[in-house]
Design a protein around this motif. Structure first.
Motif, PDB file in Angstrom:
ATOM      1  N   GLN A  22     129.971  69.593  71.779  1.00  0.00           N
ATOM      2  CA  GLN A  22     130.872  70.070  71.516  1.00  0.00           C
ATOM      3  C   GLN A  22     130.704  71.409  70.590  1.00  0.00           C
ATOM      4  O   GLN A  22     130.163  71.162  69.430  1.00  0.00           O
ATOM      5  CB  GLN A  22     131.935  69.099  70.800  1.00  0.00           C
ATOM      6  N   VAL A  23     131.439  72.591  70.817  1.00  0.00           N
ATOM      7  CA  VAL A  23     131.485  73.497  69.941  1.00  0.00           C
ATOM      8  C   VAL A  23     132.703  73.687  69.378  1.00  0.00           C
ATOM      9  O   VAL A  23     133.618  73.881  69.822  1.00  0.00           O
ATOM     10  CB  VAL A  23     131.285  74.667  70.758  1.00  0.00           C
ATOM     11  N   GLY A  24     132.534  73.676  67.905  1.00  0.00           N
ATOM     12  CA  GLY A  24     133.755  73.504  67.076  1.00  0.00           C
ATOM     13  C   GLY A  24     134.223  74.790  66.218  1.00  0.00           C
ATOM     14  O   GLY A  24     133.670  75.808  66.854  1.00  0.00           O
ATOM     15  N   LYS A  25     134.758  74.892  65.027  1.00  0.00           N
ATOM     16  CA  LYS A  25     135.257  75.960  64.605  1.00  0.00           C
ATOM     17  C   LYS A  25     134.211  77.232  63.983  1.00  0.00           C
ATOM     18  O   LYS A  25     134.329  77.966  63.709  1.00  0.00           O
ATOM     19  CB  LYS A  25     136.304  75.543  63.265  1.00  0.00           C
ATOM     20  N   THR A  26     132.866  76.563  63.769  1.00  0.00           N
ATOM     21  CA  THR A  26     131.852  77.530  63.413  1.00  0.00           C
ATOM     22  C   THR A  26     131.150  77.836  64.520  1.00  0.00           C
ATOM     23  O   THR A  26     130.429  79.079  64.381  1.00  0.00           O
ATOM     24  CB  THR A  26     130.761  76.457  62.617  1.00  0.00           C
ATOM     25  N   GLY A  27     131.613  78.003  65.722  1.00  0.00           N
ATOM     26  CA  GLY A  27     131.175  78.365  66.982  1.00  0.00           C
ATOM     27  C   GLY A  27     129.605  78.015  67.168  1.00  0.00           C
ATOM     28  O   GLY A  27     129.331  76.901  66.999  1.00  0.00           O
ATOM     29  N   VAL A  28     129.044  78.983  67.852  1.00  0.00           N
ATOM     30  CA  VAL A  28     127.759  78.588  68.521  1.00  0.00           C
ATOM     31  C   VAL A  28     126.842  78.945  67.238  1.00  0.00           C
ATOM     32  O   VAL A  28     126.613  79.833  66.826  1.00  0.00           O
ATOM     33  CB  VAL A  28     127.358  79.470  69.698  1.00  0.00           C
ATOM     34  N   THR A  29     126.193  77.629  66.856  1.00  0.00           N
ATOM     35  CA  THR A  29     125.408  77.907  65.583  1.00  0.00           C
ATOM     36  C   THR A  29     123.800  77.387  66.011  1.00  0.00           C
ATOM     37  O   THR A  29     123.565  77.108  67.214  1.00  0.00           O
ATOM     38  CB  THR A  29     125.912  76.934  64.436  1.00  0.00           C
ATOM     39  N   GLU A  30     122.795  77.459  65.211  1.00  0.00           N
ATOM     40  CA  GLU A  30     121.669  77.390  65.351  1.00  0.00           C
ATOM     41  C   GLU A  30     121.452  75.600  65.741  1.00  0.00           C
ATOM     42  O   GLU A  30     120.912  75.273  66.496  1.00  0.00           O
ATOM     43  CB  GLU A  30     120.449  77.454  64.176  1.00  0.00           C
TER      44      GLU A  30
END
Length: 96
Positions: A22-30
């Motif tokens: 799941q990709v949340g409010k921080t977007g695509v992170t490491e």
């Protein structure tokens, strides 16, 4: 690069899979990329979802994760996406 027959076969296989990313409010992170990379190493085919709070679309998120993890985007529908990466140990037999 996958052809349309291979994509169709992978879409059919993914129907029975649960969403594990799941990709949340921080977007695509490491962290998201690491999770996707680990999952693709074990399963080769994963389903993901972009939450409403995510700053990017499902297509943008899927393409960013796929590029970073060396995977292919199989399908994007609404907020869900499917990624595929052939493992080094075994190959899913895809129609050529």
């Amino acid at each position: 690069m996958l052809n349309s027959r291979q994509r169709a076969q992978l879409r059919g296989m993914a129907n029975g899979y649960e969403t594990i990313l799941q990709v949340g409010k921080t977007g695509v992170t490491e962290n998201i990329i690491k999770q996707a990379d680990d999952a693709l190493e074990k399963r080769e085919l994963i389903k993901g979802r972009v939450l409403e709070t995510c700053p990017t679309t499902a297509r943008e998120s899927a393409e960013a994760i796929a590029a970073a993890a060396g995977a292919d985007v199989v399908q994007v529908i609404g907020s869900r996406f499917v990624l595929y990466r052939a493992s080094k140990e075994r190959q899913i037999k895809l129609v050529k």
